[in-house]
Motif scaffolding. Structure first.
Motif, PDB file in Angstrom:
ATOM      1  N   TRP A 178       1.025  -1.252  -0.053  1.00  0.00           N
ATOM      2  CA  TRP A 178       0.243  -0.121  -0.095  1.00  0.00           C
ATOM      3  C   TRP A 178       0.989   1.348  -0.196  1.00  0.00           C
ATOM      4  N   TYR A 179       2.009   1.264   0.705  1.00  0.00           N
ATOM      5  CA  TYR A 179       2.749   2.567   1.091  1.00  0.00           C
ATOM      6  C   TYR A 179       3.712   2.611  -0.168  1.00  0.00           C
ATOM      7  N   ILE A 180       4.205   1.375  -0.876  1.00  0.00           N
ATOM      8  CA  ILE A 180       5.466   1.716  -1.488  1.00  0.00           C
ATOM      9  C   ILE A 180       5.026   1.171  -3.072  1.00  0.00           C
ATOM     10  N   THR A 181       4.867  -0.117  -2.988  1.00  0.00           N
ATOM     11  CA  THR A 181       4.364  -0.710  -4.425  1.00  0.00           C
ATOM     12  C   THR A 181       3.230   0.103  -5.475  1.00  0.00           C
ATOM     13  N   LEU A 182       2.194   0.390  -4.768  1.00  0.00           N
ATOM     14  CA  LEU A 182       1.051   0.804  -5.537  1.00  0.00           C
ATOM     15  C   LEU A 182       1.269   2.134  -5.847  1.00  0.00           C
ATOM     16  N   PRO A 183       1.934   3.129  -4.886  1.00  0.00           N
ATOM     17  CA  PRO A 183       2.052   4.746  -5.418  1.00  0.00           C
ATOM     18  C   PRO A 183       3.195   4.597  -6.488  1.00  0.00           C
ATOM     19  N   SER A 184       4.068   3.771  -6.432  1.00  0.00           N
ATOM     20  CA  SER A 184       5.169   3.817  -7.460  1.00  0.00           C
ATOM     21  C   SER A 184       4.755   3.309  -8.777  1.00  0.00           C
ATOM     22  N   MET A 185       3.644   2.673  -8.803  1.00  0.00           N
ATOM     23  CA  MET A 185       3.427   2.337 -10.282  1.00  0.00           C
ATOM     24  C   MET A 185       1.700   2.627 -10.753  1.00  0.00           C
ATOM     25  N   LYS A 186       1.295   3.775 -10.113  1.00  0.00           N
ATOM     26  CA  LYS A 186       0.123   4.425 -10.282  1.00  0.00           C
ATOM     27  C   LYS A 186      -0.099   4.631 -11.919  1.00  0.00           C
ATOM     28  N   SER A 187       0.756   4.988 -12.590  1.00  0.00           N
ATOM     29  CA  SER A 187       0.578   5.151 -13.912  1.00  0.00           C
ATOM     30  C   SER A 187       0.375   3.839 -14.646  1.00  0.00           C
ATOM     31  N   ILE A 188       0.915   2.895 -14.341  1.00  0.00           N
ATOM     32  CA  ILE A 188       0.849   1.520 -14.911  1.00  0.00           C
ATOM     33  C   ILE A 188      -0.509   1.205 -14.555  1.00  0.00           C
ATOM     34  N   LEU A 189      -0.949   1.350 -13.318  1.00  0.00           N
ATOM     35  CA  LEU A 189      -2.233   0.836 -13.030  1.00  0.00           C
ATOM     36  C   LEU A 189      -3.270   1.569 -13.704  1.00  0.00           C
ATOM     37  N   LEU A 190      -3.266   2.795 -14.025  1.00  0.00           N
ATOM     38  CA  LEU A 190      -4.139   3.502 -14.912  1.00  0.00           C
ATOM     39  C   LEU A 190      -4.321   2.852 -16.306  1.00  0.00           C
ATOM     40  N   PHE A 191      -3.171   2.586 -17.009  1.00  0.00           N
ATOM     41  CA  PHE A 191      -2.930   2.007 -18.149  1.00  0.00           C
ATOM     42  C   PHE A 191      -3.673   0.769 -18.184  1.00  0.00           C
ATOM     43  N   SER A 192      -3.420  -0.139 -17.210  1.00  0.00           N
ATOM     44  CA  SER A 192      -4.002  -1.627 -17.112  1.00  0.00           C
ATOM     45  C   SER A 192      -5.519  -1.555 -16.829  1.00  0.00           C
ATOM     46  N   ALA A 193      -6.027  -0.377 -16.030  1.00  0.00           N
ATOM     47  CA  ALA A 193      -7.522  -0.087 -15.945  1.00  0.00           C
ATOM     48  C   ALA A 193      -7.936   0.166 -17.130  1.00  0.00           C
ATOM     49  N   VAL A 194      -7.231   1.151 -17.849  1.00  0.00           N
ATOM     50  CA  VAL A 194      -7.926   1.422 -19.211  1.00  0.00           C
ATOM     51  C   VAL A 194      -7.944   0.143 -20.489  1.00  0.00           C
ATOM     52  N   MET A 195      -7.131  -0.656 -20.173  1.00  0.00           N
ATOM     53  CA  MET A 195      -7.408  -1.791 -21.044  1.00  0.00           C
ATOM     54  C   MET A 195      -8.600  -2.853 -20.528  1.00  0.00           C
ATOM     55  N   GLN A 196      -8.412  -2.935 -19.069  1.00  0.00           N
ATOM     56  CA  GLN A 196      -9.449  -3.825 -18.482  1.00  0.00           C
ATOM     57  C   GLN A 196     -10.827  -3.211 -18.806  1.00  0.00           C
ATOM     58  N   ILE A 197     -10.928  -2.028 -18.734  1.00  0.00           N
ATOM     59  CA  ILE A 197     -12.316  -1.479 -18.838  1.00  0.00           C
ATOM     60  C   ILE A 197     -12.742  -1.595 -20.246  1.00  0.00           C
TER      61      ILE A 197
END
Lengths: 310, 293
Positions: free
Chosen positions: A218-237
Motif C-alpha cells: 500500500w505504501y510503496i508498491t502501489l504508489p510507485s506504479m500508479k501510471s501503470i495501474l491506470l493503463f491496465s485499468a484502461v485496457m481492462q475497462i
C-alpha cells in the motif's frame, strides 16, 4: 520533378514551415492517414449518423434526437442489455482488474525463470484467442457432458442443467469463462510495472517501520506504479465493456429472454442484421460515453492510492 | 561475486516483511489459479490424442489410455476435400498476419517518434485522440468501416484485412511511451549537430533502440491477426483464414471432436511460440506503458 521539389520548398518557406517540420508531418502521415480513415472517420460518422434514420438503401433522413429518445423510452431490449453490460462491468471489471494485479504481485515474488513460466500459464488463455469454445464441451447441456455427469454421479443434481440457457446459471458460467480469458495486456503491464519498482524503496521502507507485505504494497508498491495501474485499468475497462463474442458463441444470440446479451452484441445486431444504422450509431455513441465516464472515475480513484487516513 | 552480494543485500527487506503463512497462502492461490487456467487447454490436448473409441466413451475422461496421433493424421485427409486447398488457408493466415504486423510496426514507430520527440503543432491533440481510442470498441467500428470499405472498393480483398489492422492505437501508444522513457533528447540533439535529418535519426537511432517496443507490437499484431475470422468484409472462399477452417471442422459433430481439437492445438502453438520469443522484450516495453495524468 526537380522543379516541383523546388516549388514545394519555396511554398513551405513562405509559410514558415522548416524542412524538418515538414519531414515530421511526412513520417506521421502513414499512421495518421490510416488512423483517420479506419478509426476517426468511423467514429465521426457514427456521431453524425446517430441523428439520422438510415438503412443503407434510401437516403438518410434527419430525425434530430429521436434515436436517443427511442433508446430510453421505446426500447425494452436496450434497457435490458445495458443492465447486463453494467452487471458484467461491475462484477467482472473490478474482479478481473484486481485479480490481474494480485496474480502479478504474487508471481513477482518468484525467481525470474519461475516468473516467466507462471506468466505464460496465466496469459495463455488470453493469448490463444478463440480457445473459449472448449468451455462449451465442459458445460454442455446434456447429461453426458463433463460437469453435468460429474454432478449427477455425486447426486448433487437430479437432472442435467442447461448451463448456457438456464437464466439462473448462464450469467455466472459466462463470468467464469470471461475470468479465464481476462489475464491479458493489463496483466502483462502489471507484471512489468512490479519488476520496475525501485528496490531501494523497499529497503528504506523496512527501516521506516514497514512490517509486512501488505503495508509494503500500500505504501510503496502501489504508489510507485500508479501510471501503470491506470493503463491496465484502461485496457481492462475496454475489455469488460466489449464482452460479446464469447457470449454469442456460448449462449447464442439472442440468448434466452436476452438474459446475457450485452450492448455490443445488440449494436451489431441492430446495425449489421437489421440495417438500422442510425439507431446503431446512437447506441455506439452511448456506449463510448459510458466507457469514457467509467475511465475518468477510475482515474480519480487511483489518485487516492497510497494515502493514509491519518 | 560482487553482483551476487548486491542482489542478496537487496533482498534483505524480504526477511522482515514476508511471513511464512503469507508465502503458503500465495502458493496455494497460484496453484489453484494455474490449474483453472491450464486445465481446459490440457483437456483440449488430451482429447486431440484420443483414439476414436476413447472419444466415444461417456462421460468424457480427462485422461487418455492409448494416445495416438491419428486425429492429426486424419486432419490432412479431412481438409484435402475442401473447396480450396488447405495450403491456401495457411498462406492467407500467414500473409495477412505478416504483412499487417510488419506495416503496423513501421507506421506506428514513425508516428510514435514524432509524437514523442518533435515539437510540431497538433501532436499533443493527435496523440490524445490515439490514447482516447484505446477505449473505443472495435466491434462498434465495424458498421461504419464497412461503408468505408465499400467506398474504397476493397471489399473481398486482402486489403480489407490488412489496412484497418495497421493503425493500432495500442501499438502506437506503447511505442510512444517507450521512446519517452528510453531515448534521451540529448542523443537526438547530438545526431542533429552531426547533420542527421529526421529520416536518418529514425533509421539509425530510433529503430535499433526500440527493438523491445516493436517486438511487443509484433506479439499483439500476430495474436490479433492469427485469430482473425473474416466478418462481412470478405466473402470469397479463397480469401478465408485458418480459424475459419477450424470452425468448419468442429461443426462436423462428435466423430470429428478429435480432429477439431487437433487443429485447435495446432493453431494454439504459433502464438505461444511468439510469446516465448518476445516475452522479455514485451515486459520491458510494458514497464513504460503508464498513463500519467
Amino acid at each position: 520533378m526537380g522543379r516541383m521539389v523546388k516549388w514545394g520548398k519555396a511554398w513551405l518557406a513562405r509559410r514558415g514551415i522548416s524542412g524538418e517540420t515538414f519531414a515530421c508531418y511526412l513520417i506521421l502521415l502513414p499512421f495518421m492517414g490510416l488512423f483517420f480513415l479506419f478509426n476517426i472517420l468511423p467514429v465521426l460518422s457514427s456521431i453524425v449518423l446517430s441523428f439520422f434514420d438510415y438503412d443503407m438503401v434510401s437516403a438518410p433522413i434527419f430525425t434530430g434526437l429521436d434515436n436517443y429518445v427511442r433508446m430510453f423510452t421505446g426500447d425494452q431490449v436496450f434497457l435490458k442489455v445495458v443492465g447486463t453490460t453494467l452487471r458484467f462491468a461491475i462484477v467482472a471489471g473490478p474482479a478481473s482488474y484486481l485479480l490481474s494485479f494480485f496474480l502479478a504481485w504474487m508471481i513477482n515474488e518468484f525467481s525470474p525463470r519461475v516468473r516467466v513460466f507462471l506468466t505464460l500459464i496465466f496469459y495463455v488463455p488470453a493469448l490463444v484467442g478463440n480457445g473459449y469454445f472448449i468451455w462449451q464441451i465442459l458445460f454442455s447441456g446434456d447429461s453426458y457432458a463433463y460437469l453435468n455427469n460429474l454432478l449427477l454421479s455425486f447426486g448433487l443434481i437430479t437432472e442435467p442443467i442447461q448451463w448456457f440457457q438456464d437464466t439462473a446459471y448462464n450469467f455466472t458460467v459466462i463470468m467464469i469463462v470471461q475470468f479465464w480469458m481476462s489475464m491479458g495486456v493489463s496483466f502483462l503491464a502489471n507484471i512489468a510495472g512490479l519488476q520496475n519498482v525501485n528496490t531501494d524503496l523497499y529497503e528504506a521502507g523496512t527501516i521506516d517501520g514497514i512490517r509486512n507485505r501488505w503495508q509494503e504494497l500500500w505504501y510503496i508498491t502501489l504508489p510507485s506504479m500508479k501510471s501503470i495501474l491506470l493503463f491496465s485499468a484502461v485496457m481492462q475497462i475496454q475489455a469488460v465493456f466489449s464482452i460479446s463474442s464469447v457470449i454469442q458463441t456460448l449462449a447464442g444470440y439472442p440468448s434466452v429472454n436476452n438474459s446475457v446479451d450485452t450492448l455490443v452484441s445488440y449494436i451489431s445486431d441492430v446495425g449489421i442484421t437489421r440495417y438500422e444504422l442510425g439507431y446503431a450509431s446512437a447506441l455506439s455513441v452511448f456506449l463510448f460515453l459510458m466507457v469514457l465516464f467509467v475511465r475518468y472515475i477510475i482515474g480519480g480513484l487511483l489518485n487516492l492510492v497510497g494515502k493514509s487516513d491519518h | 561475486m560482487a553482483r551476487h552480494r548486491q542482489k542478496y543485500q537487496k533482498m534483505q527487506y524480504r526477511r522482515y516483511t514476508r511471513s511464512r503463512a503469507g508465502n503458503f497462502f500465495f502458493f496455494f492461490i497460484l496453484i489453484l489459479g494455474g490449474l483453472f487456467m491450464v486445465l481446459p487447454l490440457f483437456y483440449c490436448v488430451v482429447t486431440s490424442l484420443k483414439p476414436l473409441d476413447e472419444l466415444l466413451i461417456f462421460p468424457p475422461r480427462f485422461t487418455v489410455n492409448r494416445p495416438t496421433l491419428e486425429n492429426y493424421r486424419v486432419l490432412g485427409a479431412l481438409l484435402s476435400n475442401l473447396e480450396v486447398p488447405l495450403s491456401r488457408y495457411v498462406f492467407n493466415s500467414l500473409f495477412i498476419t505478416v504483412a499487417s504486423t510488419f506495416l503496423s510496426i513501421l507506421a506506428s514507430s514513425m508516428a510514435a517518434f514524432v509524437f514523442s520527440k518533435s515539437k510540431i503543432k497538433g501532436r499533443k491533440v493527435l496523440f490524445g485522440i490515439v490514447q482516447a481510442m484505446l477505449l473505443y470498441n472495435a466491434v462498434t467500428l465495424a458498421v461504419p468501416q464497412y461503408l468505408i470499405f465499400c467506398k474504397m472498393h476493397i471489399i473481398d480483398s486482402y486489403l480489407a484485412y490488412i489496412l484497418p489492422a495497421i493503425p493500432s492505437s495500442v501499438g502506437c501508444f506503447l511505442m510512444k511511451q517507450f521512446i519517452d522513457s528510453n531515448i534521451p533528447d540529448t542523443l537526438l540533439e547530438a545526431a542533429r549537430i552531426d547533420g542527421a535529418g529526421i529520416f536518418r535519426m529514425y533509421r539509425s537511432i530510433i529503430m535499433p533502440l526500440i527493438k523491445p517496443a516493436w517486438m511487443t507490437v509484433l506479439l499483439f499484431g500476430f495474436q490479433a491477426m492469427w485469430s482473425a475470422v473474416p466478418s462481412g468484409t470478405v466473402v470469397s472462399e479463397e480469401l478465408k483464414t485458418l480459424p475459419y477452417v477450424m470452425s468448419s471442422v468442429s461443426a462436423g459433430g462428435i466423430a470429428r471432436t478429435g480432429s477439431a481439437m487437433a487443429i485447435t492445438v495446432l493453431l494454439m502453438i504459433p502464438p505461444i511460440l511468439v510469446f516465448i520469443i518476445t516475452q522479455s522484450n514485451v515486459l520491458e516495453t510494458m514497464s513504460s506503458s503508464g498513463i500519467k495524468e
